[in-house]
Write an enzyme that holds these catalytic residues in place. Structure first.
Site, mmCIF file in Angstrom:
data_model
loop_
_atom_site.group_PDB
_atom_site.id
_atom_site.type_symbol
_atom_site.label_atom_id
_atom_site.label_comp_id
_atom_site.label_asym_id
_atom_site.label_seq_id
_atom_site.Cartn_x
_atom_site.Cartn_y
_atom_site.Cartn_z
ATOM 1 N NE ARG A 1 -4.042 -2.067 1.786
ATOM 2 C CZ ARG A 1 -3.913 -3.259 2.364
ATOM 3 N NH1 ARG A 1 -2.940 -3.475 3.220
ATOM 4 N NH2 ARG A 1 -4.778 -4.220 2.094
ATOM 5 C CE LYS B 1 -0.606 13.312 -15.356
ATOM 6 N NZ LYS B 1 -0.900 13.660 -16.751
ATOM 7 C CD GLU C 1 7.861 16.373 -23.556
ATOM 8 O OE1 GLU C 1 7.042 17.263 -23.259
ATOM 9 O OE2 GLU C 1 7.535 15.347 -24.202
ATOM 10 C CE LYS D 1 5.280 17.192 -14.658
ATOM 11 N NZ LYS D 1 5.499 15.927 -15.277
ATOM 12 C CD GLU E 1 -3.848 15.722 -17.042
ATOM 13 O OE1 GLU E 1 -2.628 15.600 -16.893
ATOM 14 O OE2 GLU E 1 -4.515 15.102 -17.896
ATOM 15 N NE ARG F 1 0.449 16.588 -13.943
ATOM 16 C CZ ARG F 1 1.060 15.886 -13.008
ATOM 17 N NH1 ARG F 1 0.583 15.870 -11.780
ATOM 18 N NH2 ARG F 1 2.132 15.190 -13.280
ATOM 19 C CG ASN G 1 -1.570 16.706 -22.031
ATOM 20 O OD1 ASN G 1 -0.639 16.016 -21.624
ATOM 21 N ND2 ASN G 1 -2.771 16.712 -21.461
ATOM 22 C CG HIS H 1 2.297 15.723 -25.671
ATOM 23 N ND1 HIS H 1 2.961 16.926 -25.530
ATOM 24 C CD2 HIS H 1 3.098 14.782 -25.112
ATOM 25 C CE1 HIS H 1 4.119 16.711 -24.897
ATOM 26 N NE2 HIS H 1 4.231 15.427 -24.644
ATOM 27 C CG HIS I 1 0.159 11.300 -27.920
ATOM 28 N ND1 HIS I 1 -0.597 11.676 -26.832
ATOM 29 C CD2 HIS I 1 1.429 11.162 -27.473
ATOM 30 C CE1 HIS I 1 0.208 11.777 -25.771
ATOM 31 N NE2 HIS I 1 1.423 11.470 -26.131
ATOM 32 C CG HIS J 1 7.434 11.486 -27.064
ATOM 33 N ND1 HIS J 1 6.082 11.287 -27.276
ATOM 34 C CD2 HIS J 1 7.530 12.374 -26.037
ATOM 35 C CE1 HIS J 1 5.397 12.034 -26.411
ATOM 36 N NE2 HIS J 1 6.250 12.696 -25.653
HETATM 37 P P1 NAD Z 1 13.181 5.748 -21.673
HETATM 38 O O1 NAD Z 1 13.031 5.633 -20.220
HETATM 39 O O2 NAD Z 1 12.731 4.601 -22.517
HETATM 40 O O3 NAD Z 1 14.698 6.072 -21.991
HETATM 41 C C1 NAD Z 1 15.103 6.210 -23.338
HETATM 42 C C2 NAD Z 1 16.277 5.294 -23.659
HETATM 43 O O4 NAD Z 1 17.452 5.855 -23.106
HETATM 44 C C3 NAD Z 1 16.166 3.891 -23.074
HETATM 45 O O5 NAD Z 1 16.684 2.995 -24.002
HETATM 46 C C4 NAD Z 1 17.074 3.953 -21.847
HETATM 47 O O6 NAD Z 1 17.589 2.700 -21.501
HETATM 48 C C5 NAD Z 1 18.151 4.877 -22.318
HETATM 49 N N1 NAD Z 1 18.852 5.626 -21.296
HETATM 50 C C6 NAD Z 1 18.339 6.207 -20.202
HETATM 51 N N2 NAD Z 1 19.277 6.945 -19.594
HETATM 52 C C7 NAD Z 1 20.407 6.801 -20.291
HETATM 53 C C8 NAD Z 1 21.713 7.342 -20.170
HETATM 54 N N3 NAD Z 1 22.009 8.242 -19.239
HETATM 55 N N4 NAD Z 1 22.648 6.952 -21.057
HETATM 56 C C9 NAD Z 1 22.331 6.096 -22.067
HETATM 57 N N5 NAD Z 1 21.121 5.581 -22.262
HETATM 58 C C10 NAD Z 1 20.155 5.942 -21.382
HETATM 59 O O7 NAD Z 1 12.414 7.034 -22.258
HETATM 60 P P2 NAD Z 1 12.159 8.504 -21.701
HETATM 61 O O8 NAD Z 1 12.041 9.347 -22.895
HETATM 62 O O9 NAD Z 1 13.100 8.898 -20.631
HETATM 63 O O10 NAD Z 1 10.723 8.376 -21.016
HETATM 64 C C11 NAD Z 1 9.587 8.056 -21.780
HETATM 65 C C12 NAD Z 1 8.499 7.585 -20.849
HETATM 66 O O11 NAD Z 1 8.217 8.625 -19.903
HETATM 67 C C13 NAD Z 1 7.203 7.232 -21.538
HETATM 68 O O12 NAD Z 1 6.741 5.997 -21.065
HETATM 69 C C14 NAD Z 1 6.252 8.346 -21.098
HETATM 70 O O13 NAD Z 1 4.925 7.926 -21.017
HETATM 71 C C15 NAD Z 1 6.808 8.705 -19.758
HETATM 72 N N6 NAD Z 1 6.492 10.063 -19.296
HETATM 73 C C16 NAD Z 1 5.992 10.199 -18.058
HETATM 74 C C17 NAD Z 1 5.708 11.459 -17.572
HETATM 75 C C18 NAD Z 1 5.205 11.601 -16.172
HETATM 76 O O14 NAD Z 1 4.812 12.718 -15.807
HETATM 77 N N7 NAD Z 1 5.211 10.570 -15.362
HETATM 78 C C19 NAD Z 1 5.937 12.589 -18.370
HETATM 79 C C20 NAD Z 1 6.480 12.410 -19.630
HETATM 80 C C21 NAD Z 1 6.755 11.133 -20.108
HETATM 81 N N1 GLY Z 2 3.796 15.066 -18.585
HETATM 82 C C1 GLY Z 2 2.443 15.120 -18.202
HETATM 83 C C2 GLY Z 2 2.211 15.398 -16.757
HETATM 84 O O1 GLY Z 2 3.045 15.236 -15.901
HETATM 85 O O2 GLY Z 2 1.119 15.765 -16.444
#
Ligand code: NAD
Ligand code: GLY
Length: 372
Positions: free
Chosen positions: A126, A148, A190, A232, A242, A247, A251, A254, A258, A271
């Site tokens: 939990r 998130k 971003e 942020k 949101e 919030r 987007n 996006h 998307h 992306h």
């Molecule tokens: P990711 O986590 O897949 O990382 C991208 C690639 O880079 C991966 O292959 C990873 O292994 C590699 N990598 C990471 N750090 C590295 C480093 N320092 N050196 C070499 N390689 C490295 O992708 P991302 O773009 O970081 O994140 C995308 C995800 O984030 C999506 O799932 C998206 O939905 C999510 N997201 C969440 C929020 C949120 O608010 N929670 C906001 C935006 C995106």
């Molecule tokens: N990147 C979307 C959010 O955090 O709301």
């Protein structure tokens, strides 16, 4: 020198985001000193197969030196790890390690690891605390802050998740040295989004700094991260779940972005490239519907160009793009919703009629034909 940003969200414990080269070395000491983690004795580092060989040893050593008993779990790199199956494997591993509520989960990696580990931490027993150690530019400027978490279902991305604010965010900019260029530009998109939505101050600073950021200058990156985190944090403080129409500004770009990713086939464009294209489209829509000036549209185009995010030489059938937008979970009652910038630092959320979207998509598709 490290930069510290304090994230203060109503009804949540405030937390620090520490940004700078080498801050990973102090991770353990900072976590051990957090009052909310006073009883934490064990740490589980969740990371992925690319990041583990680069940064897991340093992370575990820092935690162990601060007195934590440390374990780790390495998931496959990539979006596929944001699944209930992988979450289940992490829960089972935690149970097999007999991790109790005196544990902290440390998410070491990009947004995939951050979202997965945050989700697992918020549900195991939990809820146990989570610390985010973002290693991609995107994770540093966006996903590690704001709480998130989530995993994907067959039916769509991020359909199961929670809001779970981290106890601490440790953004070591030295880890970005190994990040592939494609991932760098995802973070830049971003940052550009944040700057356009935030303020003249951020936008014009970024316009001046764009070439240095694209060239991966460390000091410029640290400042861009700090500015994005401050932005942020303010947005999340105003609308944590949101539900207040604030919030959603995150987007921006996006909606079309998307749809481009989906129709071109995931992975065809990064992306970031898709979001940048979405920002270009939304700005033009805003010029028609929300009073944005053509000077603003051009200034945003210049910014994206300078960041290494050129307009895509690609288009699709407008009707297919509209259909993809309608399938997106952000669509409301069949209406496609856009974040429309009136100008830098001013925006509105607008449900746009299909006929209007189609008309603008047709103009967008024609502009691609003219360029080819
Ligand atoms: P990711 O986590 O897949 O990382 C991208 C690639 O880079 C991966 O292959 C990873 O292994 C590699 N990598 C990471 N750090 C590295 C480093 N320092 N050196 C070499 N390689 C490295 O992708 P991302 O773009 O970081 O994140 C995308 C995800 O984030 C999506 O799932 C998206 O939905 C999510 N997201 C969440 C929020 C949120 O608010 N929670 C906001 C935006 C995106
Ligand atoms: N990147 C979307 C959010 O955090 O709301």
């Amino acid at each position: 020198m490290a930069i510290k940003v304090i994230v203060n969200i109503p009804n949540e414990a405030p937390y620090d985001v520490r940004i700078g080269a080498g801050v990973l070395g102090g991770l353990g000491a900072h976590v051990a000193a957090l009052p909310a983690l006073a009883s934490a004795r064990r740490a589980l580092v969740v990371t992925d197969g690319n990041v583990a060989p680069l940064y897991a040893v340093r992370t575990k050593e820092s935690l162990a030196q601060a007195g934590f008993r440390v374990s780790d779990i390495v998931v496959p790199a990539g979006e596929e790890s944001k699944s209930l199956e992988v979450a289940g494997e992490v829960w089972e591993a935690m149970a097999a390690l007999a991790l109790g509520r005196d544990s902290v989960v440390v998410a070491l990696g990009g947004g995939v690891v951050g979202d997965l580990a945050g989700f697992v931490a918020s549900t195991y027993m939990r809820g146990v605390p989570v610390v985010q150690v973002p290693t991609t530019l995107l994770a540093m400027v966006d996903s590690s802050v704001g709480g998130k978490t989530g995993v994907n279902l067959e039916a769509g991305k991020n359909l199961v998740g929670t809001f779970k604010q981290p106890a601490y965010v440790c953004a070591d900019t030295a880890t970005l040295a190994t990040l592939p260029v494609r991932e760098w530009t995802c973070g830049c998109a971003e940052i550009a989004k944040s700057a356009v939505i935030d303020s003249d101050d951020f936008f014009f600073w970024l316009a001046d700094a764009a070439e240095a950021l694209a060239a991966r200058d460390e000091e410029t990156a640290a400042e861009a991260i700090a500015r994005s985190v401050v932005f942020k944090a303010d947005v999340v403080a105003a609308d944590k779940t949101e539900s207040r129409g604030v919030r959603e500004c995150l987007n921006y770009g996006h909606t079309l972005g998307h749809a481009v990713e989906a129709l071109a086939g995931y992975g065809t464009f990064s992306h970031g490239a898709a979001v940048a294209e979405g920002m270009r489209f939304a700005a033009r829509l805003a010029a028609a519907l929300a009073g944005a000036s053509l000077e603003f549209v051009a200034a945003q185009d210049d910014l994206l160009d300078a960041l290494g995010l050129p307009a895509l030489a690609w288009s699709a059938e407008p009707a297919d793009l509209l259909a993809a937008m309608k399938r997106d979970k952000k669509a409301r009652h069949g209406q496609v919703r856009f974040v429309l910038p009136r100008d830098v630092g001013s925006w509105e959320l607008r449900d746009v009629d299909d006929a209007v979207i189609l008309e603008h998509l047709e103009a967008w598709a024609r502009s691609k034909e003219e360029c080819s």
